[in-house]
Write a protein that holds these residues in place. Structure first.
Motif, short mmCIF file in Angstrom:
data_model
loop_
_atom_site.label_atom_id
_atom_site.label_comp_id
_atom_site.label_asym_id
_atom_site.label_seq_id
_atom_site.Cartn_x
_atom_site.Cartn_y
_atom_site.Cartn_z
N LEU A 434 0.85 -1.20 0.00
CA LEU A 434 0.00 0.00 0.00
C LEU A 434 0.88 1.25 0.00
O LEU A 434 0.62 2.23 -0.70
CB LEU A 434 -0.92 0.02 1.22
CG LEU A 434 -2.09 -0.99 1.21
CD1 LEU A 434 -2.70 -1.12 2.60
CD2 LEU A 434 -3.17 -0.57 0.21
N HIS A 435 1.93 1.22 0.81
CA HIS A 435 2.87 2.33 0.90
C HIS A 435 3.49 2.62 -0.48
O HIS A 435 3.47 3.76 -0.95
CB HIS A 435 3.93 1.96 1.93
CG HIS A 435 5.07 2.93 2.07
ND1 HIS A 435 5.31 3.62 3.24
CD2 HIS A 435 6.05 3.31 1.22
CE1 HIS A 435 6.37 4.39 3.08
NE2 HIS A 435 6.84 4.22 1.86
N GLU A 436 4.01 1.56 -1.12
CA GLU A 436 4.74 1.75 -2.39
C GLU A 436 3.82 1.97 -3.58
O GLU A 436 4.09 2.82 -4.42
CB GLU A 436 5.63 0.53 -2.69
CG GLU A 436 6.70 0.23 -1.66
CD GLU A 436 7.82 1.26 -1.63
OE1 GLU A 436 7.91 2.09 -2.55
OE2 GLU A 436 8.61 1.25 -0.66
N CYS A 437 2.75 1.16 -3.69
CA CYS A 437 1.95 1.17 -4.92
C CYS A 437 0.96 2.32 -4.98
O CYS A 437 0.68 2.84 -6.05
CB CYS A 437 1.19 -0.14 -5.08
SG CYS A 437 2.25 -1.58 -5.09
N GLY A 439 0.39 4.69 -1.85
CA GLY A 439 0.70 5.76 -0.88
C GLY A 439 1.51 6.88 -1.51
O GLY A 439 1.08 8.04 -1.54
N HIS A 440 2.67 6.56 -2.04
CA HIS A 440 3.52 7.59 -2.64
C HIS A 440 2.88 8.21 -3.87
O HIS A 440 3.17 9.34 -4.23
CB HIS A 440 4.89 7.00 -3.02
CG HIS A 440 5.82 6.86 -1.86
ND1 HIS A 440 6.14 7.91 -1.03
CD2 HIS A 440 6.51 5.78 -1.39
CE1 HIS A 440 7.01 7.49 -0.10
NE2 HIS A 440 7.22 6.21 -0.29
N ALA A 441 2.01 7.43 -4.55
CA ALA A 441 1.42 7.91 -5.81
C ALA A 441 0.23 8.83 -5.58
O ALA A 441 -0.23 9.50 -6.50
CB ALA A 441 1.00 6.72 -6.67
N GLU A 462 7.34 12.76 3.41
CA GLU A 462 6.88 11.93 2.29
C GLU A 462 6.70 10.48 2.74
O GLU A 462 5.73 9.81 2.39
CB GLU A 462 7.87 12.03 1.11
CG GLU A 462 7.52 11.20 -0.10
CD GLU A 462 6.11 11.48 -0.66
OE1 GLU A 462 5.55 12.56 -0.40
OE2 GLU A 462 5.57 10.58 -1.32
N GLU A 463 7.64 9.99 3.55
CA GLU A 463 7.49 8.63 4.08
C GLU A 463 6.27 8.55 4.98
O GLU A 463 5.53 7.56 4.98
CB GLU A 463 8.75 8.22 4.85
CG GLU A 463 9.97 7.97 3.98
CD GLU A 463 9.67 7.11 2.77
OE1 GLU A 463 9.00 6.07 2.92
OE2 GLU A 463 10.08 7.49 1.66
N ALA A 464 6.02 9.62 5.76
CA ALA A 464 4.86 9.64 6.65
C ALA A 464 3.57 9.58 5.85
O ALA A 464 2.63 8.86 6.19
CB ALA A 464 4.89 10.89 7.52
ZN LIG Z 1 8.50 5.15 0.97
#
Ligand SMILES: [Zn+2]
Length: 657
Positions: A434-437, A439-441, A462-464
């Motif tokens: 979820l974070h990678e696919c 979250g960041h997007a 950004e990580e948060a």
């Molecule tokens: Zn990240």
């Protein structure tokens, strides 16, 4: 859909623990279902991954190969008593050197202190037959002793592999072998003239060479066939050529041909050309990394160490990421952020979930958990990059960490321990997905917002943002509907683990008296402390003591989810509007400071568990099955249970320099 990562197997991941090192093995799930051709392809690439081992040893320090060969000779041939304390100290030293690919610690960069003295080292060499020692022509064993003893035993010599202290001549102070006989200033002058101003497609200057002085002149020794490390590179090329014939698709063949061209010529334009071809090959079933790639070990941040992996797609887990990316718009539309900062059209990032089939060079034995390449910025921008998460390596970590006492020491109760044991792996993997696919997007900037407005807080924020997106949806019934989570207990496990880490245990990596510096750690601390503080009046999360020990307990998971949503909304606003002051206060007020009393307590509890902070892996053995005319018809996997055996075998079979 059946979650792939449930830890229901009885595979024994643990191999050995010594000093600050834990050695595990990893499993190759689904390998047997690959086609014979795919397995053959993996086999050739795996040999190419092992063939370059010596390169890394020599890059780490110019005497490492001689030292390793000496250690190997002693271990194999020493005729003296092997039960003494001295000999055991020697074996511990050897294991540490094998793990670090040299005599400096792989993480701290400090030279190892042998637990034996110079006299015993001489005794070891004298107790090993002359013919078995790695002597150069005409060299006596006494000369070998005289040469190696100060290198191993004198603390003042080559104390650090990489020294990046400002003020020092970083080259002179670093033992790594990217430069010899040159000063930092000379190197900087040498390369200064080589950059082409305003080049929009710059090559990675200096990436694949060593800089030395020849007859008073600064010159480059390029890593290539016929050049520096040529003998090992030729072996790599041989295996890559075989791989071309076993490749499934034309794209892979073309890409490998460019890589071979690059290894033959050392031409960095070829390296870029290769990376572009490799990135465009977006969804191969089998993929690999092989080359001079990461620059962390060069004090000047230019020269790359050699590394390699071979991997194949985890189809089950990639189904999981596909479900997530297919539903990316739904996640975006239901995100608790301000409507004007949602993306009208969101495209999930397709991350492949892979299983490692072989680790080599700088990825062995200590492996990364995720990889995002290539490194050249202009290629990333214009062509893209490939992002992978290493499922079987992560799973090995997760399962091996159960039962080591860590969870039992820090969890709030037995129910929490059970939840983590049952669902820890799947909820962890899903959080990452979820974070990678998505979250960041997710989210967008307000018009006119400077994308660099958050400066030094950009990266923890950004990580948060990505973590909060994952945490918020973890408790959503949509995940159950999509079949991504088995039940709500799995979601609870994710919350338990996140807060336990953010409020209590992640600070075991910090020295007493220090604050939190690293971006991911600041992010986790900020999120955890923010929801703790905001939920305090309703006792959503509480600290409590049991037997004098601090624990964290979540009393209201639903309310906690709402708090994650509120913080996500705020962090997205901060990013969208470039609100530096508000972003700074989230990180500084909640993410940086450490409660020193709690810290001391956590450190002392952690120390008593006697856990090794660093982990590495032994590789499986891939054994080809041949038919009567010498073709490979199948590849069998044999798991290795002896760390030292593998090190000695690699020293015997893959030593080309
Ligand atoms: Zn990240």
């Amino acid at each position: 859909m059946k979650p792939t990562n449930l830890n229901t197997d009885d595979f024994k991941y643990f191999v050995e623990q010594f000093d600050d090192i834990r050695v595990l093995k990893y499993k190759l799930p689904g390998f047997e279902n690959l086609s014979p051709r795919q397995k053959e392809y993996i086999y050739y690439l795996s040999q190419a991954s092992l063939a370059g081992r010596d390169i890394l040893w020599d890059q780490n320090f110019r005497h490492n190969l001689l030292i390793r060969k000496t250690l190997e000779a002693i271990i194999g041939n020493y005729t003296g008593d092997k039960e003494t304390t001295d000999y055991k100290a020697f074996m511990l030293y050897a294991k540490k050197v094998f793990f670090a690919n040299g005599i400096h610690h792989h993480y701290s960069n400090d030279k190892f202190k042998p637990g034996f003295n110079a006299g015993f080292f001489a005794k070891l060499i004298n107790g090993t037959k002359y013919k078995d020692l790695p002597l150069s022509k005409g060299q006596s064993s006494d000369q070998l002793i005289a040469f190696l003893t100060p290198i191993l035993c004198d603390e003042r010599l080559f104390p650090r592999k990489v020294e990046q202290k400002s003020g020092a001549d970083m080259i002179a102070e670093s033992a790594s072998n990217f430069y010899e006989g040159v000063k930092q200033k000379e190197v900087e002058e040498f390369y200064a003239g080589k950059t082409i101003p305003d080049d929009t497609h710059p090559i990675s200057i200096g990436l694949n060479s060593r800089v030395v002085k020849v007859n008073g002149k600064v010159t480059e020794e390029v890593y290539k066939s016929g050049g520096k490390y040529g003998a090992a590179i030729n072996k790599i090329i041989q295996w890559l050529e075989k791989a071309i014939n076993a490749a499934e698709i034309e794209k892979q063949k073309d890409e490998l041909k460019i890589l071979i061209e690059y290894y033959k010529t050392g031409d960095l334009k070829k390296w870029d050309e290769y990376n572009i071809a490799w990135v465009r090959n977006t969804s191969p079933m089998v993929d690999y990394i092989n080359g001079f790639i990461e620059i962390y070990e060069d004090p000047l941040g230019m020269k790359a160490t050699w590394e390699a992996i071979v991997d194949y797609t985890d189809l089950e887990a990639t189904k999981r990421t596909k479900i997530i990316t297919d539903n990316a718009q739904w996640f975006e539309d239901h995100s608790p952020i301000h409507a004007k900062y949602r993306k009208e059209k969101v495209k999930g990032v397709a991350a492949r979930v892979i299983n490692i089939a072989m680790l080599g060079g700088d990825c062995y034995p200590a492996s990364p958990l995720g990889i995002n390449l290539p490194n050249a910025n202009w290629i990333r921008k214009e062509v893209g990059s490939k992002s992978v998460t290493l499922a079987n390596i992560t799973n090995a970590y997760d399962v091996a960490s159960q039962g080591n006492g860590f969870l039992e020491e820090f969890a709030s109760d037995q129910a929490e321990v059970e939840r983590i044991k049952k669902y820890g792996s799947i909820s962890d993997a899903l959080h990452t997905d979820l974070h990678e696919c998505v979250g960041h997007a997710s989210g967008k900037l307000a018009e006119g917002t400077d994308p660099n407005a958050l400066k030094n807080y950009a990266s923890p924020l950004e990580e948060a943002r990505a973590d909060l997106f994952a945490l918020y949806y973890m408790m959503d019934k949509k995940l159950l509907e999509l079949g991504l989570l088995p039940n709500e207990d799995a979601a609870k496990a994710s919350y338990d683990a996140y807060l336990r880490n953010g409020l209590l245990t992640q600070i075991v990596r910090i020295k007493p008296g220090k604050d939190i510096e690293e971006a991911h750690m600041r992010n986790r601390s900020a999120i955890s402390h923010w929801v703790y503080e905001k939920g305090k009046t309703e006792n959503v999360v509480e600290f409590f003591k049991y037997g004098g020990k601090s624990h964290v307990k979540i009393n209201d998971y639903r309310k906690l989810r709402t708090l994650f949503g509120e913080l996500l909304k705020e962090v997205q606003r901060v990013k969208s509007e470039g609100d530096y002051e508000a972003g700074k206060s989230i990180i500084e007020d909640f993410g940086v400071k450490v409660d020193h009393k709690l810290h001391a307590e956590i450190l002392s509890r952690y120390e008593k568990l006697n856990l090794a902070p660093y982990t590495g892996f032994v590789n499986p053995k891939l054994i080809p099955v041949f038919n009567t005319i010498g073709e490979i018809t199948d590849v069998e996997v044999e798991y290795v249970n002896d760390y030292l055996d593998q090190m000695l075998e690699y020293g015997r079979d893959y030593s080309f320099l």
